[in-house]
Design an enzyme around this catalytic site. Structure first.
Site, short mmCIF file in Angstrom:
data_model
loop_
_atom_site.label_atom_id
_atom_site.label_comp_id
_atom_site.label_asym_id
_atom_site.label_seq_id
_atom_site.Cartn_x
_atom_site.Cartn_y
_atom_site.Cartn_z
N SER A 252 0.83 -1.21 0.00
CA SER A 252 0.00 0.00 0.00
C SER A 252 0.86 1.26 0.00
O SER A 252 1.66 1.45 -0.91
CB SER A 252 -0.96 -0.04 1.20
OG SER A 252 -2.07 0.81 1.00
N ASP B 159 -5.60 -3.88 -2.61
CA ASP B 159 -4.61 -3.48 -1.61
C ASP B 159 -3.95 -4.69 -0.94
O ASP B 159 -4.62 -5.59 -0.45
CB ASP B 159 -5.29 -2.62 -0.55
CG ASP B 159 -4.31 -1.86 0.32
OD1 ASP B 159 -3.50 -2.51 1.01
OD2 ASP B 159 -4.36 -0.61 0.32
#
Length: 340
Positions: free
Chosen positions: A90, A221
């Site tokens: 991320s 993610d």
């Protein structure tokens, strides 16, 4: 206005991640495996031949708290600690990718101090929310986009402009953007192809951002499965791994705190991440955990960027004796910075 928007988005992110993390608990062990994934996991840019053990840096996810990564990198650079491999999840993938791509630490710091990351990551959130009913109506007529409020292509354009349109194979340091395979539930790493696309995939928070299709795979993610990617760093050839966990440290709070709107969602996320991150962090040779208390996942507060950078610097300074000891045990000579 921005402060209110930030709280709304942070709450949405917290709720979506609590839900997705809970659903990810079953396949966690499988997801941490390093199975090949249509070439996307092949290390296309291995470290140069070294006469010493290779040092890897595992940068964790955490949204606006990613400024703490910059503080850590500043200390490692000042202390002449070589970084041979970077794996990031991320925001860790963003900081790691920009750094591996040649961006200076001053430029990286400015991204957070000027709130550039937040602005590029969440384009017009209120407008997007307002348009959602229209999107739902269009679905009735056959329009079937992937689930999520918006695509991350604006962020990709920003990333391409910031460091130039680069392939991961062209970066100065062997690098991986850690993602979650939506279909298989496995943790994967992208080590080749367009860097901008990889960053969009690694930061595609479920429900907030639409997942990214690359070839026959759909990614979101990486923090859904693997928020501090120590295992990916090892698989890429790191002999020693320095992990940086930027999640808020779990602390006891007074019961009265949980009367505030959104407080339960944020606390649930803290609890989930604290328990979720621990196994991975324990696999690291050195863990750096900056104190990011009070910095929202999506923050518009001008002072939070510097606050995170300072927290990273402080935590990295505190970890330096352990880093030197670990490197010394592997025969890697280090010198104490005379300015400290």
């Amino acid at each position: 206005m921005h402060k209110t928007i930030g709280k709304v988005i942070s709450l949405a992110v917290a709720v979506s991640f609590v839900a997705s993390s809970a659903s990810a608990q079953v396949p966690q062990k499988t997801a941490q495996s390093d199975d090949a994934n249509s070439g996307s996991q092949a290390v296309s840019n291995p470290s140069k031949s070294l006469n010493r053990p290779r040092i890897g840096l595992a940068l964790g996810g955490g949204g606006s708290r990613g400024s703490a990564h910059v503080g850590v990198l500043k200390v490692l650079q000042e202390e002449h600690i070589p970084i041979d491999i970077i794996a990031g999840t991320s925001i860790g993938s963003v900081v790691g990718g920009f750094y591996a791509g040649g961006m200076s630490l001053d430029e990286l710091a400015a991204i957070f101090e000027k709130n550039t990351f937040t602005k590029e990551f969440t384009p017009m959130p209120i407008l997007r929310l307002a348009l959602e009913p229209t999107a739902l109506t269009l679905r009735m007529f056959g329009y079937k986009p992937f689930d999520g409020l918006y695509y991350g292509w604006k962020f990709r354009k920003y990333a391409d402009k910031a460091i130039g349109s680069k392939k991961i194979e062209q970066l100065n340091i062997p690098y991986a953007a850690v993602v979650t395979d939506v279909v298989t539930g496995k943790s994967c790493r992208l080590t080749e192809g367009d860097l901008g696309v990889a960053l969009v995939a690694s930061t595609a928070v479920p429900e907030l951002r639409k997942p990214v299709q690359i070839g026959d795979h759909l990614y979101c993610d990486g923090g859904v499965i693997n928020n501090v990617p120590v295992d990916h760093c090892r698989a890429m050839g790191a002999d020693i791994v320095i992990a940086v966990n930027i999640d808020e440290q779990l602390k006891e709070r007074p019961i009265s705190d949980f009367r505030a709107l959104g407080s339960m969602g944020r606390q649930a996320l803290r609890i989930q991440l604290a328990n979720f991150d621990t196994p991975n962090c324990q696999k690291a040779d050195v863990l750096i955990h900056p104190d990011t208390t009070g910095i929202n996942l999506v923050s518009f507060k001008k002072g939070d960027g510097k606050l995170g950078i300072d927290a990273g610097i402080a935590a990295a300074r505190a970890a330096m004796p352990e880093i030197r000891r670990k490197l010394s045990s592997l025969g890697i000579a280090t010198t104490v910075n005379s300015t400290q």
